[in-house]
Design an enzyme around this catalytic site. Structure first.
Site, PDB file in Angstrom:
ATOM      1  N   ALA A   1      -6.489  -2.465  -7.307  1.00 43.37           N
ATOM      2  CA  ALA A   1      -7.564  -3.419  -6.727  1.00 43.37           C
ATOM      3  C   ALA A   1      -7.082  -4.810  -6.351  1.00 43.37           C
ATOM      4  CB  ALA A   1      -8.626  -3.187  -7.336  1.00 43.37           C
ATOM      5  N   THR A   2      -6.195  -5.213  -7.313  1.00 41.56           N
ATOM      6  CA  THR A   2      -5.950  -6.630  -7.155  1.00 41.56           C
ATOM      7  C   THR A   2      -4.971  -6.851  -5.756  1.00 41.56           C
ATOM      8  OG1 THR A   2      -5.972  -7.267  -9.390  1.00 41.56           O
ATOM      9  CG2 THR A   2      -4.316  -8.486  -8.113  1.00 41.56           C
TER      10      THR A   2
ATOM     11  N   GLN B   1     -15.353  -1.282  -9.268  1.00 41.38           N
ATOM     12  CA  GLN B   1     -16.313  -0.696 -10.344  1.00 41.38           C
ATOM     13  C   GLN B   1     -17.202   0.447  -9.868  1.00 41.38           C
ATOM     14  OE1 GLN B   1     -16.014  -1.492 -13.566  1.00 41.38           O
ATOM     15  NE2 GLN B   1     -14.455  -2.933 -13.738  1.00 41.38           N
TER      16      GLN B   1
ATOM     17  N   THR C   1       8.126   2.662  -1.620  1.00 42.74           N
ATOM     18  CA  THR C   1       8.110   4.028  -1.831  1.00 42.74           C
ATOM     19  C   THR C   1       6.722   4.280  -2.557  1.00 42.74           C
ATOM     20  OG1 THR C   1      10.544   4.085  -2.063  1.00 42.74           O
ATOM     21  CG2 THR C   1       9.529   5.936  -3.045  1.00 42.74           C
TER      22      THR C   1
ATOM     23  N   CYS D   1      -9.329  -9.498 -17.058  1.00 40.59           N
ATOM     24  CA  CYS D   1      -8.356 -10.320 -16.351  1.00 40.59           C
ATOM     25  C   CYS D   1      -8.503 -11.750 -16.778  1.00 40.59           C
ATOM     26  CB  CYS D   1      -8.581  -9.984 -14.832  1.00 40.59           C
ATOM     27  SG  CYS D   1      -8.102  -8.420 -14.520  1.00 40.59           S
TER      28      CYS D   1
ATOM     29  N   ASN E   1     -18.134  -6.568 -12.280  1.00 44.41           N
ATOM     30  CA  ASN E   1     -17.356  -6.173 -13.119  1.00 44.41           C
ATOM     31  C   ASN E   1     -17.663  -6.434 -14.609  1.00 44.41           C
ATOM     32  OD1 ASN E   1     -16.243  -8.437 -12.251  1.00 44.41           O
ATOM     33  ND2 ASN E   1     -14.569  -8.274 -13.803  1.00 44.41           N
TER      34      ASN E   1
ATOM     35  N   ALA F   1      -7.993   3.581  -9.438  1.00 46.00           N
ATOM     36  CA  ALA F   1      -7.940   4.608 -10.051  1.00 46.00           C
ATOM     37  C   ALA F   1      -8.604   4.452 -11.558  1.00 46.00           C
ATOM     38  CB  ALA F   1      -6.866   5.506 -10.016  1.00 46.00           C
ATOM     39  N   HIS F   2      -8.036   3.490 -12.157  1.00 42.95           N
ATOM     40  CA  HIS F   2      -7.992   3.400 -13.613  1.00 42.95           C
ATOM     41  C   HIS F   2      -9.505   2.897 -13.780  1.00 42.95           C
ATOM     42  CE1 HIS F   2      -7.869  -1.152 -14.893  1.00 42.95           C
ATOM     43  NE2 HIS F   2      -7.801  -1.194 -13.471  1.00 42.95           N
TER      44      HIS F   2
END
Length: 382
Positions: free
Chosen positions: A74-75, A182, A245, A328, A154, A203-204
């Protein structure tokens, strides 16, 4: 028997769902090809995995597969969206609009753009964390090219009305970027109807791996020209938006965690909301405990409370893992809480429930926190 400590910091990151891990492992073993190597079976197999995951991500947010570009999280998606839109539309204007409660990946990015000659307006929310539509509308100028507003905060979990904000942006010819890190799996996102141009995904926060995300880029923007330009060069991957990649195993994991979210959120959301409310009922009667952020316009998993007359170090809570703010901004005072005008002297607790928490864990955590609050106040009064 309970396994301690109990993890209740799911807004910081979620554990990887075992089904997601199973989807990733083949691309770390025999199916290790580069998806850009289309001349042989190894690359073709990886390319099919990437295409399948792109379909799964697009399906959760009801977007077209051509509108999904892979990033590292996301960052990076926030940086690509904001910088990419600012520079792509610099001839139309140099004014950007955002909100004081945004993630640092947004706030730090717009502040950097300010050093490059852009003008920034940062709105404060109302005391419940929500944005005033009238104040937002008034803040848009003739030279505003982009607004950035997160869908779900968040730290306090409030849900912004991006449909109404996007309608205003559409009418004024302003691109709208939404950080939805979120939100995935926590509420329904329909980009076929939402007036959003750019959306950051990861994803996390949805039981997938760290280090992989995506940026939704609407094919038919509301403004003339390209909505964004790439910020990372070196091969022209992802339609020139993001070179590098592709990490097939992480992409496969993101696709699978989004597939699971789409299939199970209708059952999972009510269960998690019930656990959050169970926890809040057990804590709300403690003197000096207050809820931060609107209770109704809120995702099911996030509970943020302030505890007055209690100077507690959350790192000393050895049996329950919670946080005071975003991971963060660890070690810093919460800029989100400050923007709400909440008593900064209170101990802040962000408690976030997840897929794998049980009612027994919730009950233990509630009793444990009650005891720790009482003990803290007793020591302070001594």
């Amino acid at each position: 028997m309970l396994k301690l400590p109990i993890y209740l910091d799911n807004a910081a990151t979620t554990p990887v769902d075992p089904r997601v891990l199973d989807a990733m492992l083949p691309y770390l073993k025999g199916e290790f090809g580069n998806p850009a190597s289309g001349s042989h079976v190894f690359g073709q197999t990886a390319a099919r995995a990437v295409a399948r995951a792109r379909e799964q991500v697009a399906a959760l947010v009801n977007a077209d597969v051509t509108e999904i570009a892979w990033t590292s999280g996301a960052t990076e998606s926030n940086n690509l969206a904001i910088k990419g839109a600012a520079y792509a539309n610099i001839k139309r204007g140099k004014h950007l609009l955002t909100v004081a409660t945004e993630h640092k990946a947004v706030l730090d990015t717009v502040q950097w753009l300010k050093t490059q000659g852009f003008e920034i307006t940062v709105l404060n929310p109302e005391s419940n964390g929500l944005i005033s539509l009238s104040k937002f509308t008034e803040a848009i100028r003739d030279d505003t090219v982009l607004a950035s507003v997160m869908l779900v905060n968040n730290e306090i979990g409030v849900i912004q009305d991006v449909a109404a904000l996007g309608k205003v942006c559409h009418e004024r010819g302003v691109l709208l970027h939404v950080d939805a890190a979120q939100a995935t799996g926590k509420l329904t996102i329909d980009l076929a109807t939402l007036p959003v141009n750019l959306m950051s995904l990861t994803a996390h926060k949805t039981y997938g791996p760290k280090g992989i995300g995506a940026l939704y880029v609407r094919r038919a923007p509301d403004v003339p020209g390209a909505p964004i330009i790439g910020q990372m060069h070196g091969g022209g991957h992802e339609r020139g938006l993001r070179s590098g990649t592709l990490a097939t195993h992480q992409i496969a994991g993101m696709g699978e965690c989004f597939r699971i979210a789409q299939a199970e959120m209708s059952i999972e959301i009510p269960r998690i909301r019930a656990q959050r409310d169970r926890l809040w009922r057990a804590l709300c009667d403690i003197n000096g405990v207050q809820l931060n952020g609107d209770l109704e316009a809120r995702v099911a998993n996030i509970l943020n409370i302030g505890v007055s007359d209690c100077d507690m170090q959350l790192s000393q809570l050895t049996e329950v893992s919670i946080s005071s703010a975003s991971a963060c901004t660890a070690g810093q005072a919460s800029h989100v809480i400050a923007a709400l005008g909440v008593d900064a002297a209170a101990t802040m607790m962000r408690i976030t429930v997840g897929r794998f928490n049980t009612n027994a864990e919730i009950d233990f955590a509630a009793q444990y926190l009650r005891e720790k609050i009482t003990g803290c106040r007793t020591r302070m009064a001594a």
